[in-house]
Design a protein around this motif. Structure first.
Motif, PDB file in Angstrom:
ATOM      1  N   ALA A 176      71.888  19.195  31.318  1.00 36.75           N
ATOM      2  CA  ALA A 176      72.397  19.452  30.742  1.00 36.75           C
ATOM      3  C   ALA A 176      71.897  21.239  30.833  1.00 36.75           C
ATOM      4  CB  ALA A 176      73.729  19.497  30.240  1.00 36.75           C
ATOM      5  N   PHE A 177      71.273  21.051  29.798  1.00 40.36           N
ATOM      6  CA  PHE A 177      70.762  22.371  28.778  1.00 40.36           C
ATOM      7  C   PHE A 177      69.776  23.111  30.021  1.00 40.36           C
ATOM      8  CE2 PHE A 177      67.588  24.578  25.870  1.00 40.36           C
ATOM      9  CZ  PHE A 177      68.669  25.846  25.282  1.00 40.36           C
ATOM     10  N   TYR A 178      68.554  21.698  30.054  1.00 36.12           N
ATOM     11  CA  TYR A 178      67.854  22.122  31.251  1.00 36.12           C
ATOM     12  C   TYR A 178      67.713  22.414  32.477  1.00 36.12           C
ATOM     13  CZ  TYR A 178      63.915  20.135  27.742  1.00 36.12           C
ATOM     14  OH  TYR A 178      62.707  20.204  26.875  1.00 36.12           O
ATOM     15  N   GLU A 179      68.997  22.261  32.863  1.00 30.84           N
ATOM     16  CA  GLU A 179      69.744  21.997  34.586  1.00 30.84           C
ATOM     17  C   GLU A 179      70.425  23.754  34.419  1.00 30.84           C
ATOM     18  OE1 GLU A 179      72.058  19.725  35.097  1.00 30.84           O
ATOM     19  OE2 GLU A 179      71.083  18.431  36.149  1.00 30.84           O
ATOM     20  N   HIS A 180      70.554  24.128  33.108  1.00 25.31           N
ATOM     21  CA  HIS A 180      70.896  25.844  33.332  1.00 25.31           C
ATOM     22  C   HIS A 180      70.106  26.607  33.764  1.00 25.31           C
ATOM     23  CE1 HIS A 180      73.596  29.184  32.280  1.00 25.31           C
ATOM     24  NE2 HIS A 180      72.477  29.123  31.978  1.00 25.31           N
ATOM     25  N   TYR A 181      68.731  26.488  33.091  1.00 25.74           N
ATOM     26  CA  TYR A 181      67.660  26.974  33.053  1.00 25.74           C
ATOM     27  C   TYR A 181      66.240  26.837  34.456  1.00 25.74           C
ATOM     28  CZ  TYR A 181      69.096  28.416  28.529  1.00 25.74           C
ATOM     29  OH  TYR A 181      69.468  29.030  27.714  1.00 25.74           O
ATOM     30  N   LYS A 219      45.078  16.252  34.495  1.00 28.83           N
ATOM     31  CA  LYS A 219      46.719  16.232  33.943  1.00 28.83           C
ATOM     32  C   LYS A 219      46.873  17.900  33.833  1.00 28.83           C
ATOM     33  CE  LYS A 219      44.575  11.289  33.195  1.00 28.83           C
ATOM     34  NZ  LYS A 219      45.601  10.464  34.056  1.00 28.83           N
ATOM     35  N   ALA A 220      47.967  17.230  34.027  1.00 28.97           N
ATOM     36  CA  ALA A 220      49.243  18.038  34.032  1.00 28.97           C
ATOM     37  C   ALA A 220      49.097  18.512  32.729  1.00 28.97           C
ATOM     38  CB  ALA A 220      50.689  17.784  33.917  1.00 28.97           C
ATOM     39  N   MET A 221      49.270  20.220  32.533  1.00 28.88           N
ATOM     40  CA  MET A 221      49.453  20.989  31.960  1.00 28.88           C
ATOM     41  C   MET A 221      50.818  20.879  31.129  1.00 28.88           C
ATOM     42  SD  MET A 221      47.245  24.258  31.521  1.00 28.88           S
ATOM     43  CE  MET A 221      46.457  24.095  29.433  1.00 28.88           C
ATOM     44  N   HIS A 222      51.336  21.117  29.983  1.00 30.48           N
ATOM     45  CA  HIS A 222      52.325  21.111  28.885  1.00 30.48           C
ATOM     46  C   HIS A 222      52.807  22.399  28.373  1.00 30.48           C
ATOM     47  CE1 HIS A 222      52.642  16.804  30.747  1.00 30.48           C
ATOM     48  NE2 HIS A 222      53.648  17.442  30.880  1.00 30.48           N
ATOM     49  N   GLY A 223      53.684  22.667  27.899  1.00 33.35           N
ATOM     50  CA  GLY A 223      54.035  23.995  26.551  1.00 33.35           C
ATOM     51  C   GLY A 223      55.367  24.424  26.572  1.00 33.35           C
ATOM     52  N   PHE A 224      55.815  25.420  25.555  1.00 36.85           N
ATOM     53  CA  PHE A 224      57.323  25.159  25.586  1.00 36.85           C
ATOM     54  C   PHE A 224      57.810  26.450  25.496  1.00 36.85           C
ATOM     55  CE2 PHE A 224      56.055  21.802  23.590  1.00 36.85           C
ATOM     56  CZ  PHE A 224      57.129  20.692  23.444  1.00 36.85           C
ATOM     57  N   THR A 225      58.912  26.964  26.534  1.00 40.12           N
ATOM     58  CA  THR A 225      59.674  28.359  26.350  1.00 40.12           C
ATOM     59  C   THR A 225      59.928  28.743  25.420  1.00 40.12           C
ATOM     60  OG1 THR A 225      62.014  27.433  26.679  1.00 40.12           O
ATOM     61  CG2 THR A 225      60.538  27.451  28.598  1.00 40.12           C
ATOM     62  N   GLY A 271      61.611  24.916  37.953  1.00 43.79           N
ATOM     63  CA  GLY A 271      61.655  24.578  39.195  1.00 43.79           C
ATOM     64  C   GLY A 271      62.385  22.888  38.246  1.00 43.79           C
ATOM     65  N   GLY A 272      62.740  21.764  39.304  1.00 35.13           N
ATOM     66  CA  GLY A 272      63.533  20.975  38.526  1.00 35.13           C
ATOM     67  C   GLY A 272      62.671  19.859  37.913  1.00 35.13           C
ATOM     68  N   LYS A 323      61.591  12.702  33.641  1.00 37.08           N
ATOM     69  CA  LYS A 323      63.103  14.010  32.699  1.00 37.08           C
ATOM     70  C   LYS A 323      62.385  14.429  31.480  1.00 37.08           C
ATOM     71  CE  LYS A 323      67.076  14.259  34.667  1.00 37.08           C
ATOM     72  NZ  LYS A 323      67.964  13.607  34.901  1.00 37.08           N
ATOM     73  N   THR A 324      61.873  14.357  31.377  1.00 39.24           N
ATOM     74  CA  THR A 324      60.769  14.553  30.357  1.00 39.24           C
ATOM     75  C   THR A 324      60.258  16.195  29.717  1.00 39.24           C
ATOM     76  OG1 THR A 324      58.535  14.430  30.367  1.00 39.24           O
ATOM     77  CG2 THR A 324      59.967  12.939  29.000  1.00 39.24           C
ATOM     78  N   ALA A 325      60.655  17.328  31.792  1.00 42.24           N
ATOM     79  CA  ALA A 325      59.809  18.463  31.445  1.00 42.24           C
ATOM     80  C   ALA A 325      60.967  18.600  32.507  1.00 42.24           C
ATOM     81  CB  ALA A 325      58.595  18.485  31.875  1.00 42.24           C
TER      82      ALA A 325
END
Length: 454
Positions: free
Chosen positions: A384-389, A405-411, A438-439, A444-446
């Motif tokens: 729910a928190f993620y969906e808000h953004y 491979k895909a890269m990851h990071g944090f807001t 995006g979605g 569903k980890t990012a």
């Protein structure tokens, strides 16, 4: 005296179990040995030195530590094997009898790891000293009351973020916990020394620093300073663009700190606060220093000052005294609370803790069911928190990914973001990039992201 020549050309393997503080310390050990000419092993290589930094927060953690020791000894025959960390402090004799282990260092001694290693290389041929031949390794540990040293640590290892150790030890002695016995009493370095370490991280290219410790809100007992003073000093420092506070006990989380971080230059809207139980009955049995009302007040204050804040919460299930009614209190309390993610831990019996005197014991099957319910609740809150953004723009600090491979990071508020392999570039590592969120990704980890400035 350290024999630096003994380290030249050697290769080391490192293995860490447990918390972010342990990872920070291992990374610092690796950096110290690297400066002496020791290289980290690559895949397929044999190590001359194996360092295992252990955890002992649960019985499962102890088991994993023993497994890791056996595995590294088996994979690196003849290596000089050092075991340190919380399990090493609590069970030095047991570890010293594991075949292949040379040296066991407790919480006081690990600050002098390099000296112990140097001495070990010189003395290894003596069965009476370093024990591959004698069958029992040397173990060096002080009693809890005598653990006084503070081993500085500010390192990133193979990560993007730096972890700055600001405090060690704990004076709380909760009934279920062995950490004060493993880490000693609360102690800390000066603010000036920590600012100097942060400045060094900036010179090395660091953009984000995580403040770590055992009970960091207790900062200042050694030096007469305060954690708020530390936060203000770090925030005033140029160069670091992001700080995160790893974990903060609710009774030590002052309104002054919440309010300051809400308007600070670089402290991110991200909190991690241990609750352990939402039942006042259980909190009293645990000897925690707050009740559920104080905890709720702190969450409300954070959300009032920083509505976008990510709030992670530690919860322990199945501890002694947690009746079904007490667990339901915890579940309903957390369900109604505006938090983002639950870190759920089944209670584990720890020898020597006063919790063993509490008569009501929760069955393992009930622990598993309670964990399952809280983990499902956690997923609901996080999604729910993620969906808000979704659909919004955000600034992300990206971390290096394997080629292709895909890269990851944090807001800023700790939403995990995924940049597809097609868009990922090596030069994005440790860079702050603006993205369109995006979605959800496939598991569903990012949230999937599209670059806006690259």
């Amino acid at each position: 005296m350290i024999d630096t020549s003994a380290f030249q050309g050697k290769k080391a393997a490192y293995y860490t179990l447990g918390c972010k503080l342990n990872f920070s310390e291992t990374s610092t050990f690796g950096k110290m040995l690297s400066e002496l000419g020791v290289q980290s092993v690559k895949k397929g290589e044999k190590a001359d030195i194996c360092l295992i930094n252990t955890c002992s927060v649960t019985e499962v953690a102890d088991h994993k530590c023993r497994q890791a020791i056996h595995r590294l000894v088996r994979q690196n025959p003849g290596a000089f094997v050092v075991v340190t960390g919380c399990y090493a402090q609590l069970e030095p004799l047991k570890i010293s009898k594991i075949e292949g282990v040379d040296l066991v260092l407790g919480s006081n001694e690990k600050a002098n790891l390099v000296q112990y290693l140097s001495d070990g290389f010189v003395s290894r041929g003596s069965a009476s000293t370093y024990g591959k031949d004698s069958g029992t390794a040397t173990h060096c540990t002080e009693k809890t009351k005598d653990i006084k040293t503070f081993a500085p640590s500010c390192s990133r290892g193979n990560r993007t973020r730096y972890f700055l150790k600001v405090q060690d030890g704990c004076d709380y002695f909760c009934t279920y916990c062995t950490i004060p016995y493993a880490r000693g009493f609360s102690r800390n370095p000066t603010i000036a020394s920590l600012v100097a370490q942060a400045e060094e991280a900036v010179r090395e290219g660091g953009k984000e620093i995580v403040l770590t410790g055992v009970n960091i809100g207790d900062f200042g007992k050694t030096t007469g300073e305060s954690f708020v003073d530390l936060v203000k000093a770090l925030d005033a420092m140029e160069g670091v663009q992001r700080y995160r506070i790893s974990s903060m006990e609710p009774d030590l989380l002052s309104d002054e700190l919440i309010d300051y971080c809400a308007q600070s230059r670089a402290f991110m809207p991200h909190w991690h606060i241990p609750l352990q139980s939402g039942s006042d009955t259980v909190l009293k049995l645990m000897h925690r220093h707050y009740d559920r009302q104080l905890f709720a007040d702190k969450i409300h204050r954070i959300k009032e000052m920083t509505p976008d804040a990510f709030i992670g919460v530690d919860v322990m299930v199945g501890c002694r005294g947690e009746t079904p009614e007490c667990f339901e209190e915890t579940y309903e309390f957390l369900k109604a609370l505006d938090v983002t993610q639950l870190h759920v831990f089944p209670y584990s019996e720890r020898p020597g803790t006063s919790a063993l005197k509490i008569p009501y014991v929760v069955a393992d099957a009930d622990k598993r069911e309670r964990s399952r319910r809280l983990l499902e609740l956690s997923d609901e809150k996080t999604y729910a928190f993620y969906e808000h953004y979704i659909g919004q723009e955000a600034e992300v600090l990206f971390e290096k990914a394997p080629r292709g491979k895909a890269m990851h990071g944090f807001t800023k508020n700790y939403i995990r973001v995924e940049l597809s392999a097609a868009e990922a570039r090596e030069e994005y590592d440790n860079q702050l990039m603006t993205v369109q969120l995006g979605g959800f990704n496939h598991d569903k980890t990012a949230l999937k992201a599209t670059l806006k400035n690259g």
